[in-house]
Design a protein around this motif. Structure first.
Motif, PDB file in Angstrom:
ATOM      1  N   ALA A 156       7.820 -16.440 -31.649  1.00 35.91           N
ATOM      2  CA  ALA A 156       8.637 -16.883 -30.516  1.00 35.91           C
ATOM      3  C   ALA A 156       9.480 -18.105 -30.882  1.00 35.91           C
ATOM      4  O   ALA A 156      10.664 -18.199 -30.516  1.00 35.91           O
ATOM      5  CB  ALA A 156       7.731 -17.188 -29.321  1.00 35.91           C
ATOM      6  N   LEU A 157       8.888 -19.056 -31.599  1.00 35.80           N
ATOM      7  CA  LEU A 157       9.635 -20.247 -32.007  1.00 35.80           C
ATOM      8  C   LEU A 157      10.793 -19.890 -32.934  1.00 35.80           C
ATOM      9  O   LEU A 157      11.845 -20.534 -32.895  1.00 35.80           O
ATOM     10  CB  LEU A 157       8.699 -21.241 -32.691  1.00 35.80           C
ATOM     11  N   GLN A 158      10.613 -18.847 -33.757  1.00 38.37           N
ATOM     12  CA  GLN A 158      11.690 -18.436 -34.661  1.00 38.37           C
ATOM     13  C   GLN A 158      12.898 -17.936 -33.878  1.00 38.37           C
ATOM     14  O   GLN A 158      14.050 -18.204 -34.251  1.00 38.37           O
ATOM     15  CB  GLN A 158      11.191 -17.357 -35.623  1.00 38.37           C
ATOM     16  N   PHE A 159      12.660 -17.209 -32.795  1.00 38.93           N
ATOM     17  CA  PHE A 159      13.771 -16.765 -31.943  1.00 38.93           C
ATOM     18  C   PHE A 159      14.540 -17.967 -31.402  1.00 38.93           C
ATOM     19  O   PHE A 159      15.779 -17.971 -31.369  1.00 38.93           O
ATOM     20  CB  PHE A 159      13.251 -15.922 -30.778  1.00 38.93           C
ATOM     21  N   LEU A 160      13.825 -18.983 -30.977  1.00 36.17           N
ATOM     22  CA  LEU A 160      14.467 -20.180 -30.432  1.00 36.17           C
ATOM     23  C   LEU A 160      15.201 -20.950 -31.527  1.00 36.17           C
ATOM     24  O   LEU A 160      16.308 -21.446 -31.309  1.00 36.17           O
ATOM     25  CB  LEU A 160      13.405 -21.067 -29.770  1.00 36.17           C
ATOM     26  N   GLU A 161      14.591 -21.037 -32.698  1.00 38.27           N
ATOM     27  CA  GLU A 161      15.236 -21.676 -33.851  1.00 38.27           C
ATOM     28  C   GLU A 161      16.573 -21.004 -34.160  1.00 38.27           C
ATOM     29  O   GLU A 161      17.587 -21.680 -34.388  1.00 38.27           O
ATOM     30  CB  GLU A 161      14.302 -21.582 -35.068  1.00 38.27           C
ATOM     31  N   PHE A 215      21.849 -30.428 -28.929  1.00 40.37           N
ATOM     32  CA  PHE A 215      20.905 -30.019 -27.883  1.00 40.37           C
ATOM     33  C   PHE A 215      21.241 -28.587 -27.484  1.00 40.37           C
ATOM     34  O   PHE A 215      22.334 -28.086 -27.772  1.00 40.37           O
ATOM     35  CB  PHE A 215      21.009 -30.938 -26.663  1.00 40.37           C
ATOM     36  N   PHE A 216      20.322 -27.940 -26.796  1.00 38.53           N
ATOM     37  CA  PHE A 216      20.621 -26.599 -26.298  1.00 38.53           C
ATOM     38  C   PHE A 216      21.770 -26.651 -25.298  1.00 38.53           C
ATOM     39  O   PHE A 216      22.508 -25.687 -25.134  1.00 38.53           O
ATOM     40  CB  PHE A 216      19.378 -25.970 -25.650  1.00 38.53           C
ATOM     41  N   GLY A 217      21.898 -27.807 -24.621  1.00 33.89           N
ATOM     42  CA  GLY A 217      22.995 -27.981 -23.669  1.00 33.89           C
ATOM     43  C   GLY A 217      24.280 -28.465 -24.297  1.00 33.89           C
ATOM     44  O   GLY A 217      25.215 -28.820 -23.586  1.00 33.89           O
ATOM     45  N   GLY A 218      24.370 -28.518 -25.618  1.00 35.58           N
ATOM     46  CA  GLY A 218      25.560 -29.019 -26.295  1.00 35.58           C
ATOM     47  C   GLY A 218      25.314 -30.418 -26.826  1.00 35.58           C
ATOM     48  O   GLY A 218      24.297 -30.673 -27.472  1.00 35.58           O
ATOM     49  N   ASP A 219      26.230 -31.338 -26.520  1.00 34.60           N
ATOM     50  CA  ASP A 219      26.069 -32.724 -26.960  1.00 34.60           C
ATOM     51  C   ASP A 219      25.203 -33.542 -26.010  1.00 34.60           C
ATOM     52  O   ASP A 219      24.786 -34.655 -26.346  1.00 34.60           O
ATOM     53  CB  ASP A 219      27.440 -33.401 -27.102  1.00 34.60           C
ATOM     54  N   GLU A 220      24.970 -33.013 -24.820  1.00 38.58           N
ATOM     55  CA  GLU A 220      24.138 -33.696 -23.825  1.00 38.58           C
ATOM     56  C   GLU A 220      22.963 -32.797 -23.456  1.00 38.58           C
ATOM     57  O   GLU A 220      23.059 -31.574 -23.519  1.00 38.58           O
ATOM     58  CB  GLU A 220      24.948 -34.041 -22.566  1.00 38.58           C
ATOM     59  N   ILE A 221      21.856 -33.410 -23.038  1.00 40.58           N
ATOM     60  CA  ILE A 221      20.695 -32.600 -22.656  1.00 40.58           C
ATOM     61  C   ILE A 221      20.989 -31.819 -21.378  1.00 40.58           C
ATOM     62  O   ILE A 221      21.735 -32.282 -20.511  1.00 40.58           O
ATOM     63  CB  ILE A 221      19.417 -33.451 -22.496  1.00 40.58           C
ATOM     64  N   GLY A 222      20.421 -30.640 -21.301  1.00 42.77           N
ATOM     65  CA  GLY A 222      20.630 -29.786 -20.140  1.00 42.77           C
ATOM     66  C   GLY A 222      19.357 -29.050 -19.763  1.00 42.77           C
ATOM     67  O   GLY A 222      18.247 -29.413 -20.174  1.00 42.77           O
ATOM     68  N   PHE A 223      19.525 -27.998 -19.004  1.00 49.51           N
ATOM     69  CA  PHE A 223      18.409 -27.257 -18.412  1.00 49.51           C
ATOM     70  C   PHE A 223      17.423 -26.748 -19.463  1.00 49.51           C
ATOM     71  O   PHE A 223      16.211 -26.919 -19.337  1.00 49.51           O
ATOM     72  CB  PHE A 223      18.979 -26.081 -17.616  1.00 49.51           C
ATOM     73  N   PHE A 253       4.302 -25.860 -35.210  1.00 47.02           N
ATOM     74  CA  PHE A 253       5.664 -26.368 -35.097  1.00 47.02           C
ATOM     75  C   PHE A 253       5.856 -27.502 -36.095  1.00 47.02           C
ATOM     76  O   PHE A 253       5.433 -28.626 -35.857  1.00 47.02           O
ATOM     77  CB  PHE A 253       5.923 -26.841 -33.660  1.00 47.02           C
ATOM     78  N   THR A 254       6.477 -27.200 -37.243  1.00 47.37           N
ATOM     79  CA  THR A 254       6.676 -28.207 -38.288  1.00 47.37           C
ATOM     80  C   THR A 254       8.143 -28.211 -38.721  1.00 47.37           C
ATOM     81  O   THR A 254       8.881 -27.242 -38.503  1.00 47.37           O
ATOM     82  CB  THR A 254       5.805 -27.912 -39.524  1.00 47.37           C
ATOM     83  N   SER A 255       8.545 -29.311 -39.375  1.00 49.79           N
ATOM     84  CA  SER A 255       9.931 -29.430 -39.850  1.00 49.79           C
ATOM     85  C   SER A 255      10.224 -28.419 -40.949  1.00 49.79           C
ATOM     86  O   SER A 255      11.368 -27.988 -41.115  1.00 49.79           O
ATOM     87  CB  SER A 255      10.188 -30.851 -40.343  1.00 49.79           C
ATOM     88  N   GLU A 256       9.207 -28.043 -41.700  1.00 51.41           N
ATOM     89  CA  GLU A 256       9.411 -27.061 -42.772  1.00 51.41           C
ATOM     90  C   GLU A 256       9.656 -25.661 -42.203  1.00 51.41           C
ATOM     91  O   GLU A 256      10.532 -24.931 -42.674  1.00 51.41           O
ATOM     92  CB  GLU A 256       8.195 -27.020 -43.707  1.00 51.41           C
ATOM     93  N   LYS A 257       8.882 -25.295 -41.196  1.00 50.82           N
ATOM     94  CA  LYS A 257       9.021 -23.954 -40.621  1.00 50.82           C
ATOM     95  C   LYS A 257      10.271 -23.842 -39.737  1.00 50.82           C
ATOM     96  O   LYS A 257      10.958 -22.810 -39.757  1.00 50.82           O
ATOM     97  CB  LYS A 257       7.787 -23.606 -39.776  1.00 50.82           C
ATOM     98  N   PHE A 258      10.552 -24.887 -38.978  1.00 54.77           N
ATOM     99  CA  PHE A 258      11.625 -24.832 -37.982  1.00 54.77           C
ATOM    100  C   PHE A 258      12.487 -26.100 -38.055  1.00 54.77           C
ATOM    101  O   PHE A 258      12.414 -26.963 -37.177  1.00 54.77           O
ATOM    102  CB  PHE A 258      11.038 -24.658 -36.580  1.00 54.77           C
ATOM    103  N   PRO A 259      13.312 -26.231 -39.105  1.00 53.65           N
ATOM    104  CA  PRO A 259      14.066 -27.474 -39.302  1.00 53.65           C
ATOM    105  C   PRO A 259      15.040 -27.808 -38.177  1.00 53.65           C
ATOM    106  O   PRO A 259      15.165 -28.972 -37.786  1.00 53.65           O
ATOM    107  CB  PRO A 259      14.804 -27.230 -40.630  1.00 53.65           C
ATOM    108  N   TRP A 266      16.151 -31.149 -33.439  1.00 50.81           N
ATOM    109  CA  TRP A 266      16.415 -31.190 -31.989  1.00 50.81           C
ATOM    110  C   TRP A 266      15.322 -31.962 -31.264  1.00 50.81           C
ATOM    111  O   TRP A 266      15.602 -32.786 -30.385  1.00 50.81           O
ATOM    112  CB  TRP A 266      16.500 -29.755 -31.450  1.00 50.81           C
ATOM    113  N   SER A 267      14.066 -31.707 -31.617  1.00 51.33           N
ATOM    114  CA  SER A 267      12.942 -32.355 -30.912  1.00 51.33           C
ATOM    115  C   SER A 267      12.992 -33.868 -31.075  1.00 51.33           C
ATOM    116  O   SER A 267      12.697 -34.605 -30.130  1.00 51.33           O
ATOM    117  CB  SER A 267      11.602 -31.807 -31.419  1.00 51.33           C
TER     118      SER A 267
END
Length: 220
Positions: free
Chosen positions: A130-135, A142-150, A174-180, A185-186
């Motif tokens: 599931a995290l790979q899909f989001l990656e 951010f997912f909202g662009g340059d500003e945080i959003g929904f 959830f690691t930087s190696e698996k999901f840079p 973003w985090s």
């Protein structure tokens, strides 16, 4: 000014979503701390079906479920938009936020809080998938662009709570190696001024989840 109350628990990622939305809109509100082991009459009155938090009460009308509350706040109150303005982008934000709760949150909970080894491994595998899909979907700061959003608000549980679960359990989901991209973003998200001042302190959460997991092991 309209009266706004929030029934919640300060360490909850779902309650934190609502607090962030209220802060982004600059809304004054009263926070009513709940004890879920001894639920208040107010909580039972406003959420008799699920008896859970968060509950937003606006002019004595309750709104339930964290993401629905965030949408309500965005629609009712003035200020910068939390959801995208363009209909297709709004639909995508809703889709991915539901994906986070239905797929990522549920699979991480299975990995962290399940004692059965087979189920735990299944939870880890589902979490990684599931995290790979989001990656793969993350294209901007951010997912909202340059500003945080929904969607950033919806995904905050990945950025802040999942690393706490990992520290308590020793899991490496959830690691930087698996999901840079997600990891970068985090870090941007949890260091955003509004997010940073809203997040519950880390040490009490570590102690809480450590005690919870130890309790599960003791009852095995």
């Amino acid at each position: 000014m309209a009266e706004v109350k929030l029934l919640g628990v300060r360490g909850s990622p779902f309650v934190t979503r609502v607090v962030i939305a209220l802060k982004l809109k600059g809304i004054e509100y009263e926070f009513l701390e709940e004890n879920l082991g001894n639920k208040s009459e107010l909580l039972l009155k406003y959420n008799p079906i699920h008896k859970t938090v968060p509950v937003l009460v606006h002019n004595e009308k309750p709104i339930l479920e964290s993401l629905i509350i965030v949408e309500y706040i965005d629609e009712v109150f003035n200020g910068n938009s939390i959801l995208p303005k363009e209909p297709y982008q709004r639909a995508l934000a809703r889709f991915w936020s539901k994906f986070i709760d239905d797929k990522i949150v549920s699979s991480v909970k299975k990995a962290v809080f399940t004692l059965d080894e087979v189920e735990r491994e299944k939870g880890i595998e589902e979490s990684l998938e599931a995290l790979q899909f989001l990656e793969d979907d993350l294209k901007t700061k951010f997912f909202g662009g340059d500003e945080i959003g929904f969607l950033d608000i919806a995904a905050l549980i990945i950025a802040y709570w999942v690393p706490i679960f990992q520290e308590v359990t020793g899991l490496q989901i959830f690691t930087s190696e698996k999901f840079p991209k997600l990891y970068n973003w985090s870090q941007e998200l949890i260091n955003h001024p509004i997010i940073k001042e809203t997040l519950p302190p880390r040490e009490p959460l570590l102690a809480f989840f450590k005690a919870r997991i130890e309790g599960l092991s003791a009852s095995k």
